[in-house]
Write a protein that holds these residues in place. Structure first.
Motif, short mmCIF file in Angstrom:
data_model
loop_
_atom_site.label_atom_id
_atom_site.label_comp_id
_atom_site.label_asym_id
_atom_site.label_seq_id
_atom_site.Cartn_x
_atom_site.Cartn_y
_atom_site.Cartn_z
N PRO A 164 -6.16 5.44 -10.06
CA PRO A 164 -6.87 4.73 -9.01
C PRO A 164 -6.87 3.22 -9.24
O PRO A 164 -7.08 2.75 -10.35
CB PRO A 164 -8.29 5.30 -9.10
N MET A 165 -6.60 2.48 -8.17
CA MET A 165 -6.62 1.02 -8.22
C MET A 165 -7.37 0.51 -6.99
O MET A 165 -7.22 1.07 -5.90
CB MET A 165 -5.19 0.45 -8.19
N PRO A 166 -8.16 -0.55 -7.12
CA PRO A 166 -8.92 -1.03 -5.97
C PRO A 166 -8.06 -1.48 -4.81
O PRO A 166 -8.47 -1.36 -3.65
CB PRO A 166 -9.75 -2.18 -6.56
N TRP A 167 -6.85 -2.00 -5.08
CA TRP A 167 -6.00 -2.49 -4.00
C TRP A 167 -5.26 -1.36 -3.28
O TRP A 167 -4.62 -1.60 -2.26
CB TRP A 167 -5.00 -3.51 -4.53
N VAL A 176 -2.10 -2.91 -16.78
CA VAL A 176 -3.14 -2.75 -15.77
C VAL A 176 -4.52 -2.90 -16.40
O VAL A 176 -5.41 -3.54 -15.82
CB VAL A 176 -3.01 -1.37 -15.08
N GLU A 177 -4.71 -2.34 -17.58
CA GLU A 177 -6.02 -2.41 -18.23
C GLU A 177 -6.44 -3.85 -18.49
O GLU A 177 -7.63 -4.19 -18.41
CB GLU A 177 -5.99 -1.64 -19.56
N TYR A 230 -8.18 -9.36 -11.72
CA TYR A 230 -8.09 -9.12 -10.27
C TYR A 230 -9.48 -9.11 -9.65
O TYR A 230 -9.73 -9.74 -8.61
CB TYR A 230 -7.37 -7.80 -10.01
N GLU A 231 -10.39 -8.40 -10.27
CA GLU A 231 -11.74 -8.28 -9.72
C GLU A 231 -12.46 -9.63 -9.70
O GLU A 231 -13.16 -9.96 -8.73
CB GLU A 231 -12.54 -7.27 -10.53
N ARG A 232 -12.24 -10.45 -10.73
CA ARG A 232 -12.88 -11.76 -10.77
C ARG A 232 -12.27 -12.68 -9.71
O ARG A 232 -13.00 -13.48 -9.08
CB ARG A 232 -12.74 -12.38 -12.16
N PHE A 233 -10.95 -12.60 -9.50
CA PHE A 233 -10.32 -13.44 -8.49
C PHE A 233 -10.78 -13.07 -7.09
O PHE A 233 -11.06 -13.93 -6.27
CB PHE A 233 -8.79 -13.34 -8.59
N VAL A 234 -10.87 -11.78 -6.81
CA VAL A 234 -11.31 -11.35 -5.48
C VAL A 234 -12.75 -11.77 -5.22
O VAL A 234 -13.12 -12.15 -4.10
CB VAL A 234 -11.14 -9.82 -5.32
N GLU A 235 -13.56 -11.71 -6.25
CA GLU A 235 -14.96 -12.13 -6.10
C GLU A 235 -15.06 -13.64 -5.87
O GLU A 235 -15.83 -14.10 -5.02
CB GLU A 235 -15.76 -11.74 -7.33
N ALA A 236 -14.27 -14.41 -6.64
CA ALA A 236 -14.33 -15.87 -6.52
C ALA A 236 -13.64 -16.37 -5.26
O ALA A 236 -14.10 -17.33 -4.62
CB ALA A 236 -13.71 -16.52 -7.76
N TYR A 237 -12.55 -15.71 -4.88
CA TYR A 237 -11.75 -16.15 -3.73
C TYR A 237 -11.42 -14.93 -2.87
O TYR A 237 -10.36 -14.32 -3.01
CB TYR A 237 -10.45 -16.82 -4.22
N PRO A 238 -12.30 -14.56 -1.96
CA PRO A 238 -12.13 -13.32 -1.18
C PRO A 238 -10.94 -13.35 -0.22
O PRO A 238 -10.45 -12.28 0.16
CB PRO A 238 -13.45 -13.21 -0.39
N THR A 239 -10.48 -14.53 0.17
CA THR A 239 -9.37 -14.62 1.11
C THR A 239 -8.33 -15.60 0.58
O THR A 239 -8.60 -16.40 -0.32
CB THR A 239 -9.84 -15.10 2.50
N TRP A 264 -7.84 -17.87 -14.87
CA TRP A 264 -6.65 -17.19 -15.38
C TRP A 264 -6.60 -17.17 -16.90
O TRP A 264 -5.83 -16.42 -17.50
CB TRP A 264 -5.39 -17.88 -14.84
N GLU A 265 -7.41 -17.97 -17.55
CA GLU A 265 -7.34 -18.16 -19.00
C GLU A 265 -7.32 -16.84 -19.76
O GLU A 265 -8.13 -15.95 -19.51
CB GLU A 265 -8.55 -18.98 -19.47
N GLY A 266 -6.35 -16.71 -20.68
CA GLY A 266 -6.22 -15.52 -21.49
C GLY A 266 -5.22 -14.51 -20.96
O GLY A 266 -4.85 -13.58 -21.66
N LEU A 267 -4.77 -14.70 -19.72
CA LEU A 267 -3.85 -13.73 -19.12
C LEU A 267 -2.39 -14.04 -19.46
O LEU A 267 -1.53 -13.18 -19.38
CB LEU A 267 -4.05 -13.70 -17.60
#
Length: 364
Positions: A24-27, A48-49, A55-64, A80-83
Motif C-alpha cells: 500500500p502507498m498513499p499515492w 520506499v521505506e 513524501y508525506e512531509r512534502f504533501v503536507e507542506a506543499y499540497p499542490t 529534502w535534507e538527508g534524502l
C-alpha cells in the motif's frame, strides 16, 4: 534461434499475482498527477521505506504544485535534507515552476508532454502518464530491466542506448493489450517483492514455469552491464569555527560537485586520510582570510563516513574558537548556532551536529 518469450503468459500470470494491498502507498489511492510525480521523484534511487516520510512531509507542506512552485529554494532543500541526490530537489522546484508557468498549474497529460519537465525521464513520464492519465505506455526502470532480462534470459547490456531501446521494445511486448495502469503497478510491486536483485523468491514465483533465467540458472548475471564505475574515497576536513557570541562560519556549495547548493563548514580536501591540523594550515586550500595564529583548537573528531553511489566521503571535523571573528567574510555566512536547523547540510554534517560528543550546543 529460440522462440520469443511467452509475453501473454507473462502478463497474465503477473496480473493474476498482483494484489494492491501487498504494497500500500498513499499515492495509489487516487490518480493525482502531482502526487504521483512527487512520489516518483522522491523514490528515484531511494527505498520506499526511506522515501515515504519525505513524501508525506512534502504533501503536507506543499499540497499542490502551485504551493511547491511558490516555495523558497532553501525551504525545499531543507525539507529534502538527508534524502541525497540533491539534483532531484532542484529539478523538483524547476519542474513545479515550469508546470505553473507553461501549463497553468496542470500537468501535461501525455507521455511526450511530461518529458518536457525538468528531472522527468522516460520511466517517470511513463509512470505519470499511465497512473494519472491512463496512457498505454510501459514503465521501464531497473526493476523492470531485471525482470524482463531474467524471464527472457536476455543478456543484452541494459546500460547502453541500444540496450535501453531493446528493452523498451521488450517492455512494450510484455505490456501488450493489458491495462497499463494496472500492469505497471503490478510489475513494479513484483520487482520489489518477488524478483528482487539478490535473493529472488523463485520457488514461489508465478512466472517460474516460463522463466528462462530460472531454468538455465543465469538469473544472477542478468541484466547484463558493460560499465563498472570505480569507487573512490575522498577525504574532507571541515573547519568548524565559532566565536563566543555563538556565530559559526558556513558556506554554500556552488561548484558542480556532490551536494551542490547545500551548506557546509569551510572545507579542505586532502589526497590521503589522516594528517594533523598543523598540516592543514599549510594546505593550498587553507582560506587566505583565516589567520591560523588566532584560532584555538578545541577538538578534532574521529572520521565520519558517508557512502554515495560511487564515492565514499570520510570527513573529520576540527572545532575552533576565534575570539576576533570579523562580522563579515566574503563568500561565507556567519550564522547563529540556533539557526542551523534552517539550513540544509549533507548527511555527514547533520550526523556530526547531532552527535553527543560535539562540544558546542549548536541546536540551542
Amino acid at each position: 534461434m529460440s522462440a520469443s518469450p511467452d509475453w501473454l503468459f507473462f502478463r497474465s500470470a503477473l496480473l493474476a499475482w498482483y494484489r494492491p494491498e501487498r504494497r500500500p502507498m498513499p499515492w495509489k489511492a487516487h490518480p493525482d498527477p502531482y502526487c504521483i510525480w512527487l512520489s516518483e521523484i522522491i523514490l528515484q534511487q531511494t527505498r520506499v521505506e526511506q522515501g515515504l516520510p519525505y513524501y508525506e512531509r512534502f504533501v503536507e507542506a506543499y499540497p499542490t504544485v502551485g504551493d511547491l512552485a511558490a516555495a523558497e529554494d532553501a525551504a525545499v532543500m531543507k525539507l529534502w535534507e538527508g534524502l541525497g541526490y540533491y539534483s532531484r530537489a532542484r529539478n523538483l522546484l524547476k519542474a513545479a515552476r515550469y508546470v505553473v508557468a507553461q501549463y497553468g498549474g496542470e500537468f501535461p497529460a501525455t507521455y511526450e508532454g511530461l518529458l518536457t519537465l525538468p528531472g522527468v525521464g522516460p520511466y517517470t513520464a511513463a509512470a505519470i502518464a499511465s497512473f494519472a492519465f491512463g496512457a498505454q505506455v510501459a514503465v521501464l526502470d531497473g526493476n523492470v530491466f531485471r525482470i524482463l532480462a531474467r524471464f527472457a534470459n536476455d543478456a543484452t547490456p541494459a546500460d547502453t542506448g541500444p540496450g535501453r531501446k531493446h528493452f523498451g521494445a521488450l517492455a512494450s511486448a510484455a505490456l501488450g493489450d493489458a491495462a497499463a495502469p494496472l500492469y505497471n503497478q503490478a510489475i513494479m510491486d513484483f520487482g520489489a517483492l518477488v524478483c528482487t536483485p539478490r535473493k529472488p523468491a523463485c520457488p514461489s514465483c508465478p512466472l517460474r514455469t516460463h522463466c528462462r533465467g530460472y531454468a538455465l540458472a543465469t538469473w544472477p548475471e542478468l541484466p547484463g552491464k558493460t560499465k563498472k564505475m570505480a569507487r573512490r574515497t575522498r577525504y574532507f576536513h571541515y573547519l568548524v569555527i565559532t566565536d563566543r557570541a555563538g556565530n559559526t562560519i558556513v558556506q554554500q556549495r556552488l561548484e558542480k560537485d556532490i551536494w551542490q547548493e547545500l551548506f557546509q563548514f569551510p572545507l579542505i580536501e586532502t589526497a590521503q586520510a589522516g594528517g594533523q591540523v598543523t598540516d592543514l594550515v599549510h594546505h593550498p586550500d587553507w582560506p587566505g582570510w583565516l589567520p591560523a595564529g588566532e584560532l584555538r583548537l578545541e577538538k578534532s573528531s574521529p572520521p565520519y563516513q558517508q557512502q554515495l553511489t560511487h564515492q565514499t566521503i570520510e570527513a573529520v571535523f576540527h572545532t575552533f574558537t576565534w575570539e576576533q571573528m570579523p562580522k563579515k567574510i566574503s563568500g561565507y555566512a556567519l550564522i547563529k548556532n540556533k539557526m542551523f536547523i534552517k539550513f540544509a547540510f549533507p548527511r555527514v554534517i547533520t550526523r556530526f551536529l547531532a552527535d553527543k560528543r560535539l562540544l558546542l550546543d549548536l541546536f540551542s
